[in-house]
Design a protein around this motif. Structure first.
Motif, short mmCIF file in Angstrom:
data_model
loop_
_atom_site.label_atom_id
_atom_site.label_comp_id
_atom_site.label_asym_id
_atom_site.label_seq_id
_atom_site.Cartn_x
_atom_site.Cartn_y
_atom_site.Cartn_z
N GLU A 245 0.86 -1.18 0.00
CA GLU A 245 0.00 0.00 0.00
C GLU A 245 0.89 1.24 0.00
OE1 GLU A 245 -3.29 0.09 -0.17
OE2 GLU A 245 -3.50 -2.11 -0.15
N ASN A 247 1.12 5.64 -0.36
CA ASN A 247 0.44 6.92 -0.27
C ASN A 247 1.43 8.01 -0.66
OD1 ASN A 247 -2.28 6.25 1.25
ND2 ASN A 247 -0.66 5.13 2.32
N SER A 252 -3.39 7.42 -3.30
CA SER A 252 -3.11 6.17 -2.59
C SER A 252 -3.59 4.99 -3.42
CB SER A 252 -3.79 6.16 -1.21
OG SER A 252 -5.19 6.23 -1.36
#
Length: 434
Positions: A245, A247, A252
């Motif tokens: 993940e 950002n 994101s």
């Protein structure tokens, strides 16, 4: 409009188009950008026809996609189209059709049909000679142009779009464009284009995921997909996939990583497949990261400054997949040929990439040892000793992997260097050859 005195300073169309021609395309990547539009239009077939005719050489790129209405066609020829792109679409900046085409030619015609029930086509031409004469970004109706009429004829069977390149001043030599050198150049470009399309669109050609495979031809020959990860080789190995993940600012999303170790030459299904899978850059420079945007390969080869290229890790390849939602984070360029890994992702990739290379290095050395002349039977070790030797090598690999996963790789390198210096026999048994 702000409550201030303002002035309209529209750019010089002639000067701007001249600059945009040098945005970084070569012939194969320019064709690929047009094919992007065909895929976005849900085409199941794309035909690239490179027809040598001296100064009248033409390139047709025809598809059977959903086509464009007259209004959409005109908008498609706008520099920086106002249309919005949906998530997953291969388009990005609204420049590709124009900049890709004009990087190779001075005149691009687009012919399209959007209605499956009514045989009605629309056609417009963007010609740099006209743009420079008027110093305005204008497109014209081609009228009774025989090349355009030929493109219209192809669309009588159904919807689709034909892109026509003419006056290929960036492809043909200015002097003697009808000569043998020019003909051979076009033949070479056709071959390179087919190879390039087979690489960047291999997932679409294979029908990866739930999609149906598309067919792309160059001068009548079907393009063969080139999958860098050799899925048909039974001795290929894969490490567990990972998802990250990320950002970056207000953007994101997730990035998928898959890691593969391709077989050594002696374990490939055939010598010809080994050579084919070496790729256009050959094994050493084809190792590394393969970055996919919406299943379209945009960059490959090398480790993006995470580590260097090494002969011992040449069979290691990894795929990185990101969606179009992360375009700004990856800083993809207009030609869709280059990306920059976000710093946050680069840090996340260090451990799994180094782990992959540890395993690839071990596989390489095992293959090299297997090729060495065997020890004569009377000097050979017992089965128990051989088993212990194999166990030691396995332990060495496990230690290296554990150092990677625990973030202690630098410490492990110091330990390995000390063992190689102080106890070379033990270092060798653990597979720590310098």
């Amino acid at each position: 409009m702000p409550n201030k005195t303002w002035f309209d300073v529209a750019p010089s169309a002639a000067r701007l188009t001249s600059s945009l021609r040098d945005i970084g395309y070569d012939f194969p990547t320019a064709v690929a950008d047009i094919v992007d539009n065909s895929i976005a239009a849900s085409a199941s077939r794309v035909e690239v026809m490179i027809e040598f005719a001296g100064s009248r050489t033409r390139v047709y790129i025809a598809d059977n996609g959903r086509g464009m209405s007259p209004k959409a066609l005109l908008e498609g020829l706008r520099l920086g189209t106002r249309r919005t792109y949906k998530s997953g679409e291969l388009g990005r900046y609204g420049l590709g059709l124009k900049t890709a085409s004009l990087s190779q030619c001075r005149s691009v015609a687009v012919v399209s049909r959007s209605s499956p029930d009514v045989v009605r086509t629309s056609a417009r031409v963007l010609d740099l000679d006209i743009v420079e004469e008027w110093d305005q970004w204008v497109v014209v109706d081609p009228g009774s142009d025989p090349d355009v009429a030929r493109a219209r004829q192809w669309l009588t069977e159904g919807t689709g779009t034909v892109v026509l390149w003419r006056n290929l001043d960036r492809v043909l030599p200015e002097n003697r464009p009808e000569g043998g050198w020019a003909r051979r150049r076009l033949e070479a470009l056709a071959s390179k284009t087919a190879e390039h399309l087979g690489i960047v669109f291999h997932r679409f050609l294979e029908g990866a995921g739930k999609r149906d495979p598309i067919i792309i031809t160059v001068n009548g020959q079907k393009v063969r997909p080139w999958n860098p990860f050799a899925p048909d080789e039974k001795d290929r190995s894969e490490l567990p996939p990972q998802r990250f993940e990320i950002n970056v600012g207000d953007v994101s999303g997730h990035v998928d990583l898959r890691r593969f170790i391709l077989p050594s030459r002696d374990k490939f299904s055939s010598p010809s497949e080994f050579e084919r899978l070496s790729g256009p850059l050959n094994w050493n420079r084809q190792q590394g990261l393969y970055v996919y945007r919406a299943d379209r390969l945009v960059q490959w080869g090398g480790w993006s400054a995470i580590r260097g290229i090494d002969e011992h890790t040449k069979m290691a390849r990894a795929s990185i997949d990101f969606s179009t939602d992360l375009d700004s984070a990856f800083n993809i360029n207009v030609a869709k040929m280059r990306v920059s890994l976000p710093a946050q992702l680069r840090q996340m990739l260090e451990t799994p990439v180094n782990e992959l290379c540890v395993y690839a290095n071990d596989a390489y050395r095992k293959s090299a040892r297997a090729k060495k002349k065997p020890v004569p039977p009377d000097l050979n070790t017992t089965a128990d000793v051989r088993s212990a030797t194999q166990a030691a090598a396995t332990a060495g690999l496990a230690l290296r992997a554990a150092a990677m996963q625990s973030g202690e790789w630098a410490a492990w390198q110091r330990i390995a260097a000390t063992l190689q210096r102080e106890a070379p026999e033990i270092a060798q048994s653990l597979g720590l050859e310098p």
